[in-house]
Design a protein around this motif. Structure first.
Motif, PDB file in Angstrom:
ATOM      1  N   PRO A 416       0.694  -1.290   0.192  1.00 32.18           N
ATOM      2  CA  PRO A 416       0.202  -0.043  -0.305  1.00 32.18           C
ATOM      3  C   PRO A 416       0.809   1.136  -0.184  1.00 32.18           C
ATOM      4  O   PRO A 416       0.683   2.799  -0.464  1.00 32.18           O
ATOM      5  N   ALA A 419       2.003   2.525  -3.871  1.00 35.92           N
ATOM      6  CA  ALA A 419       0.747   2.462  -4.466  1.00 35.92           C
ATOM      7  C   ALA A 419       0.219   4.185  -5.149  1.00 35.92           C
ATOM      8  O   ALA A 419      -0.479   3.770  -5.784  1.00 35.92           O
ATOM      9  N   GLU A 432      -6.030   1.017 -11.654  1.00 36.10           N
ATOM     10  CA  GLU A 432      -7.158   1.596 -11.281  1.00 36.10           C
ATOM     11  C   GLU A 432      -6.946   1.472  -9.755  1.00 36.10           C
ATOM     12  O   GLU A 432      -5.349   1.127  -8.874  1.00 36.10           O
ATOM     13  N   GLY A 433      -7.697   1.797  -9.199  1.00 38.78           N
ATOM     14  CA  GLY A 433      -7.301   2.432  -7.475  1.00 38.78           C
ATOM     15  C   GLY A 433      -7.883   0.627  -7.155  1.00 38.78           C
ATOM     16  O   GLY A 433      -8.242   0.207  -7.314  1.00 38.78           O
ATOM     17  N   ASP A 434      -8.129   0.850  -5.694  1.00 40.02           N
ATOM     18  CA  ASP A 434      -7.802  -1.086  -4.594  1.00 40.02           C
ATOM     19  C   ASP A 434      -9.160  -0.461  -4.379  1.00 40.02           C
ATOM     20  O   ASP A 434      -9.345   0.893  -3.135  1.00 40.02           O
ATOM     21  N   SER A 435     -10.392  -1.352  -4.021  1.00 38.66           N
ATOM     22  CA  SER A 435     -10.533  -1.093  -2.112  1.00 38.66           C
ATOM     23  C   SER A 435     -10.993  -1.338  -1.916  1.00 38.66           C
ATOM     24  O   SER A 435      -9.849  -2.174  -1.531  1.00 38.66           O
ATOM     25  N   GLY A 436     -11.844  -0.996  -0.319  1.00 35.61           N
ATOM     26  CA  GLY A 436     -11.556  -0.910   0.254  1.00 35.61           C
ATOM     27  C   GLY A 436      -9.956  -0.135   1.874  1.00 35.61           C
ATOM     28  O   GLY A 436      -9.327  -0.837   2.104  1.00 35.61           O
ATOM     29  N   ARG A 437      -9.879   0.467   0.768  1.00 38.22           N
ATOM     30  CA  ARG A 437      -8.507   1.248   1.189  1.00 38.22           C
ATOM     31  C   ARG A 437      -9.437   2.805   1.704  1.00 38.22           C
ATOM     32  O   ARG A 437      -9.866   3.202   1.087  1.00 38.22           O
ATOM     33  N   PRO A 438      -8.641   3.196   2.802  1.00 38.63           N
ATOM     34  CA  PRO A 438      -8.532   4.057   3.463  1.00 38.63           C
ATOM     35  C   PRO A 438      -8.080   5.876   2.496  1.00 38.63           C
ATOM     36  O   PRO A 438      -7.626   5.382   2.215  1.00 38.63           O
TER      37      PRO A 438
END
Lengths: 514, 214
Positions: A416, A419, A432-438
């Motif tokens: 993380p 990234a 692309e983005g990552d889900s579940g990230r703050p």
């Protein structure tokens, strides 16, 4: 108009029938050539104005002459108020005004200033010609439409020249020589119709022709006081007595003979210098003085349709030069914008010593981003968001520093913390983005203490779930093996933490959901 | 008769609860319960919006992410793509999460400022530059004078500026168009403290973000 029957008029009154004159031959009119219109700009106070921007208080006099016989050749208004005038011996001038700042006339500096002004003038036309010591001739027939007519063009010229702190007198005529002569009369004469030219020229006193004082005196002694009087003299006699060159001058002024003017070509870099009348640390004064150089630079840039990206401002003091370099997000040719940026920078930098001289170097010129010429001419080209956005970046950086402004981008990376990266604003990310990230990330994970086996952040953290295992990076030695959790802290914020999968299995805070 | 009444009631000096002044343009907040209590049914299109929080990270970003999505989408006109400016945020916004939420990361402009004076200056510059779509700013202390300047700059340039401040600022008056208070803890709720042309209201956080908690 009384005319002695024996004398052959130099130029017949502009009637349709032309008498065949005697020798020397009357040149044929230049009707075949495209009609031209010349604008003469006379910077008649250049000897004085090359030294400094007049602050209205310090008396300044420029002197010239043999050693011991120095006389005032020009003085500013503050000096004139103290009783100084051109021609006054320096001793007498110093007696009248003890605080007088004296500079010896510097022809080299004047020539440099005239060339810089010529470069500035190239924005108005592609044919600019130097007329030393302090005049420029511009062929403007083709530029009138672009600049919205003669009056509008002259207004713009006046405005720019005023911003640069020079004094100007101008005149317009169908021939360059006539424009220069009319300009000497300081009446801002505008003669666009060739038919009216000889009438206007006839009124001029002979001093306007720039002929030597000796010749003017001889003519005056003969009762020939104006250009019109000259035109009534017989050509042959006039040429024999006063020289063929004088006759040629009259012919070129009236457009009977084509005068070929040498085209001034712009050098593709700019270096300007300006002496300050009194040394100063006052940022506002420095900025105002720098405006002259920036205005000159703007003219040059407009004529070349280029911009600067790394201009360097030099503040010369007694021991050296303090330089301030700007780095812009994109090239610009806007003097106002550069002045703003300079003001911002100056506000936040310490000037080492009182400044005596200013310098401005354009650095290499760069192509302007695709801005249509029309916008450029308006001066205020801001308005498009993309450009305004880049200007905002420059403005913020000028005050807060280069690193203070950045953009974000995504990187293809499972760790993380790796990234994303800070980048130049506007950088496009393809990932692309990552889900579940703050939404918030800590730049460095913060180690948490543990109490009773539970991670602690100003209280016990309540794990809400979401165990995600991230194990990667073994190939570059920065391998991670972590279990991530979402937790709620006692204050109600949702946070992102992880526990190392290897001993000592510490807990770290890595992000806040926000 | 009805027309006459409408005309009378449309007079700008007559205040009617729950009705935004007619000329106020709004943008949906993306949270239906919030839209219901906001005058005009959403965030004001221009002006200063204050969000006061007990602590950073208690939901203030989730509140505004739909707005950022809105500004990320409008790329119809090529020339109108301005920055989404983040001025002096308390942490680094995490790019992968923003991208996942539909925010155009390439338009994020991060500005770091050493103190509140500089960050408020930068905020005003951003508002006046015509180069931004929306400005987010964080400040601990802001004098009434500088808030007024922000409000003015935002209104003149037709931009929303969202200022995040600690809840301690609740006691001081503010020229903001809209003022929200995000209370954390057991009674987590979002309070509309002040809204031009609206009434104070209070929403439980669970209603707002239930999709996240589900």
């Amino acid at each position: 108009m009384p005319r002695s029957p024996a004398s052959l008029p130099l130029f017949p009154a502009s009637s349709g029938k032309r008498e065949k004159p005697g020798r020397p031959e009357l040149p044929r009119p230049a009707a075949s050539r495209r009609r031209q219109l010349w604008l003469c700009l006379d910077f008649y106070r250049l000897p004085l104005e090359v030294f400094a921007i007049d602050d209205g208080r310090t008396p300044l006099g420029v002197v010239e002459g043999e050693k011991g016989g120095l006389r005032i050749s020009q003085c500013n208004e503050a000096a004139a108020r103290e009783g100084l005038h051109p021609g006054l011996p320096l001793n007498a001038a110093l007696a009248l005004s003890p605080s007088l700042a004296v500079r010896e006339r510097n022809p080299e500096r004047e020539a440099n200033a005239l060339e810089r002004l010529a470069a500035w003038a190239c924005q108005f036309t592609d044919l600019v010609s130097l007329e030393p010591p302090h005049r420029l001739l511009l062929e403007i027939r083709g530029s009138l439409r672009l600049f919205g007519g003669l009056a509008s063009l002259c207004r713009q010229v006046h405005g720019d020249v005023e911003a640069m702190g020079y004094t100007l007198s101008l005149a317009v005529a169908p021939t360059p020589r006539a424009a220069a002569w009319l300009c000497s009369a300081r009446q801002d004469a505008m003669v666009t119709d060739p038919a009216l030219l000889s009438g206007r020229l006839a009124e001029l006193p002979l001093a306007c022709t720039g002929w030597t004082a000796d010749i003017v005196e001889r003519l005056n002694a003969m009762g020939v006081l104006t250009v019109g009087d000259c035109l009534r003299l017989p050509r042959e006699g006039f040429a024999r007595r006063l020289g063929y060159a004088r006759l040629k001058d009259l012919d070129t002024a009236l457009g009977r003979r084509i005068e070929s003017r040498r085209r001034f070509s712009v050098s593709p870099v700019y270096h300007g210098e300006l002496e300050l009348l009194a040394e100063t640390l006052d940022r506002e004064r420095l900025c105002r003085a720098m405006e002259r150089l920036l205005e000159e630079l703007q003219g040059l840039l407009r004529s070349l349709q280029k911009g600067v990206q790394r201009p360097v401002f030099g503040f010369v003091h007694e021991d050296g030069v303090q330089e301030l370099a700007l780095g812009l997000a994109e090239p610009t040719a806007d003097a106002d914008f550069l002045t703003d940026l300079l003001a911002e920078r100056l506000e936040h930098c310490r000037l080492e010593k009182p400044v005596t001289d200013l310098r401005l170097d354009s650095g290499p010129l760069a192509d302007l981003p695709g801005t249509p010429l029309g916008l450029l001419l308006d001066g205020k080209s801001a308005g498009r968001d993309a450009e305004a956005g880049r200007r905002l970046v420059d403005r913020l950086r000028a005050r807060l520093g280069r690193e203070a402004v950045s953009g974000l981008c995504l990187l293809a990376e499972h760790r993380p913390e790796a990234a994303w990266r800070l980048v130049e604003p506007g950088t496009i990310s393809l990932e692309e983005g990552d889900s579940g990230r703050p939404f918030w990330i800590l730049e460095k994970p913060r180690e948490l203490t543990c109490r009773d086996g539970r991670p602690w952040l100003e209280g016990p953290l309540e794990i809400e779930g979401g165990c995600e295992r991230i194990e990667t990076g073994w190939w570059d030695g920065l391998d991670v093996a972590r279990d991530y959790y979402v937790a709620r802290d006692p204050g109600g914020a949702r946070v992102w933490l992880y526990r190392e999968r290897r001993p000592p299995a510490r807990w770290f805070l890595h992000g806040i959901f926000g | 008769m009805k027309a006459g009444l409408d005309e009378l009631l449309s007079h700008p000096r007559i205040w009617r609860g729950r009705h935004a002044p007619r000329d106020v343009e709004t943008l949906s907040s993306g949270h239906p319960p919030l839209d219901q209590v906001l005058p005009g049914g959403g965030w004001p299109r221009a002006g200063l919006i204050e969000i006061l929080v007990e602590r950073w990270g208690t939901g203030e970003l989730r509140l505004i992410v739909p707005l950022l999505q809105h500004f990320s989408r409008n790329e119809g006109q090529a020339g109108e793509r301005g920055w989404i400016a983040w001025i002096a945020p308390p942490y680094v916004p995490y790019a992968p999460a923003l991208a996942d939420a539909g925010v155009d990361v390439s338009r994020v402009l991060l500005v770091h400022a050493r103190d509140d004076v500089r960050s408020l200056w930068a905020t005003e510059q951003a508002l006046r530059s015509a180069g931004c779509e929306v400005v987010l700013a964080w400040a601990d202390k802001a004098a009434g004078q500088s808030l007024r300047r922000l409000q003015l700059a935002a209104e003149e340039n037709g931009l929303p500026v969202i200022l995040f401040r600690p809840a301690a600022a609740l006691e001081a008056p503010s020229p903001a168009v809209l003022r929200l208070h995000l209370a954390a803890g057991d009674q987590a709720c979002l309070a509309v403290v002040k809204s031009r042309g609206g009434r104070p209201a209070r929403l439980p956080i669970r209603d707002l973000f239930d999709q996240v908690h589900a």
